[in-house]
Write an enzyme that holds these catalytic residues in place. Structure first.
Site, mmCIF file in Angstrom:
data_model
loop_
_atom_site.group_PDB
_atom_site.id
_atom_site.type_symbol
_atom_site.label_atom_id
_atom_site.label_comp_id
_atom_site.label_asym_id
_atom_site.label_seq_id
_atom_site.Cartn_x
_atom_site.Cartn_y
_atom_site.Cartn_z
ATOM 1 C CE LYS A 252 -5.018 -4.845 -13.600
ATOM 2 N NZ LYS A 252 -5.239 -4.172 -12.295
ATOM 3 C CE1 TYR B 185 -4.525 -8.514 -8.949
ATOM 4 C CE2 TYR B 185 -6.345 -9.399 -10.216
ATOM 5 C CZ TYR B 185 -5.249 -8.564 -10.103
ATOM 6 O OH TYR B 185 -4.886 -7.757 -11.164
ATOM 7 C CG ASN C 270 -4.921 -0.498 -12.435
ATOM 8 O OD1 ASN C 270 -5.306 -1.551 -12.909
ATOM 9 N ND2 ASN C 270 -4.149 -0.428 -11.367
ATOM 10 C CG HIS D 241 -0.954 -7.527 -12.572
ATOM 11 N ND1 HIS D 241 -0.925 -7.224 -11.231
ATOM 12 C CD2 HIS D 241 -0.096 -8.580 -12.746
ATOM 13 C CE1 HIS D 241 -0.105 -8.060 -10.621
ATOM 14 N NE2 HIS D 241 0.408 -8.894 -11.513
ATOM 15 C CD GLU E 150 1.964 -12.008 -10.337
ATOM 16 O OE1 GLU E 150 1.681 -11.454 -9.272
ATOM 17 O OE2 GLU E 150 2.316 -11.375 -11.360
HETATM 18 P P1 CMP Z 1 -2.921 -4.716 -9.690
HETATM 19 O O1 CMP Z 1 -1.499 -4.344 -9.961
HETATM 20 O O2 CMP Z 1 -3.566 -5.595 -10.683
HETATM 21 O O3 CMP Z 1 -3.008 -5.405 -8.244
HETATM 22 C C1 CMP Z 1 -4.166 -5.323 -7.434
HETATM 23 C C2 CMP Z 1 -5.217 -4.467 -8.022
HETATM 24 O O4 CMP Z 1 -6.278 -4.074 -7.173
HETATM 25 C C3 CMP Z 1 -4.583 -3.157 -8.443
HETATM 26 O O5 CMP Z 1 -3.783 -3.373 -9.579
HETATM 27 C C4 CMP Z 1 -5.804 -2.263 -8.646
HETATM 28 O O6 CMP Z 1 -6.286 -2.299 -9.965
HETATM 29 C C5 CMP Z 1 -6.865 -2.919 -7.763
HETATM 30 N N1 CMP Z 1 -7.376 -2.009 -6.747
HETATM 31 C C6 CMP Z 1 -8.661 -1.622 -6.656
HETATM 32 N N2 CMP Z 1 -8.806 -0.800 -5.605
HETATM 33 C C7 CMP Z 1 -7.602 -0.660 -5.012
HETATM 34 C C8 CMP Z 1 -7.109 0.046 -3.882
HETATM 35 N N3 CMP Z 1 -7.934 0.803 -3.127
HETATM 36 N N4 CMP Z 1 -5.801 -0.047 -3.579
HETATM 37 C C9 CMP Z 1 -4.968 -0.821 -4.337
HETATM 38 N N5 CMP Z 1 -5.381 -1.516 -5.418
HETATM 39 C C10 CMP Z 1 -6.675 -1.449 -5.760
#
Ligand code: CMP
Length: 140
Positions: free
Chosen positions: A11, A51, A114, A117, A128
């Site tokens: 990311k 998303y 984070n 993904h 995906e």
């Molecule tokens: P990802 O695995 O990329 O899938 C959805 C993303 O939304 C997740 O990782 C997080 O980085 C992001 N995200 C941001 N806020 C939240 C939240 N409150 N709960 C879950 N995912 C979140």
């Protein structure tokens, strides 16, 4: 053991801090093979489509804004039980809950930023992967 493929994104917080090599080393140390990889700057449409499952969630706007804020590296990873193997080395979505030694424990900034993904199932991995790669770009 089932040989699987999963989809991965390094990311914007990862590319911004120049951590793509460090994260790739953790991916490879976990036994996963990077069989396709490219650096892209996602458009808003690409991020919204990717998303779409989260479109009703309160964090959707912030998520799309973040994912389009800088380049990402999209990847296809291959290995035994690759979907679970990658989720294990990624660690929990919230880095505060991630196990020691996982990518998110070591590198993630926050729940939103984070670092990585990974697909949550083989079926979603196929969907995906198809959003970013054509078959001849994946070389196992
Ligand atoms: P990802 O695995 O990329 O899938 C959805 C993303 O939304 C997740 O990782 C997080 O980085 C992001 N995200 C941001 N806020 C939240 C939240 N409150 N709960 C879950 N995912 C979140």
């Amino acid at each position: 053991m089932a040989l699987e493929r999963t989809f991965s994104i390094l990311k914007p917080d990862c590319t911004r801090r120049n951590l793509t090599g460090a994260v790739n080393a953790m991916i490879e140390a976990a036994g996963l093979r990077i069989v396709a990889q490219k650096r892209v700057h996602m458009t808003q449409a690409q991020a919204e489509t990717f998303y779409a499952v989260h479109s009703e969630r309160p964090f959707f706007g912030e998520l799309v804004e973040f994912m389009t804020s800088a380049p990402v590296v999209v990847q296809v990873l291959e290995g035994d039980n690759a979907v679970l193997a990658y989720r294990t080395v990624m660690g929990a979505t919230n880095p505060a809950n991630a196990d020691e030694g996982t990518i998110r424990k070591v590198h993630a900034v926050s729940m939103g930023e984070n670092t990585v993904h990974g697909s949550d199932s083989v079926e979603n991995a196929a969907i995906e992967i198809a959003q970013f790669f054509s078959g001849n770009e994946i070389v196992g």
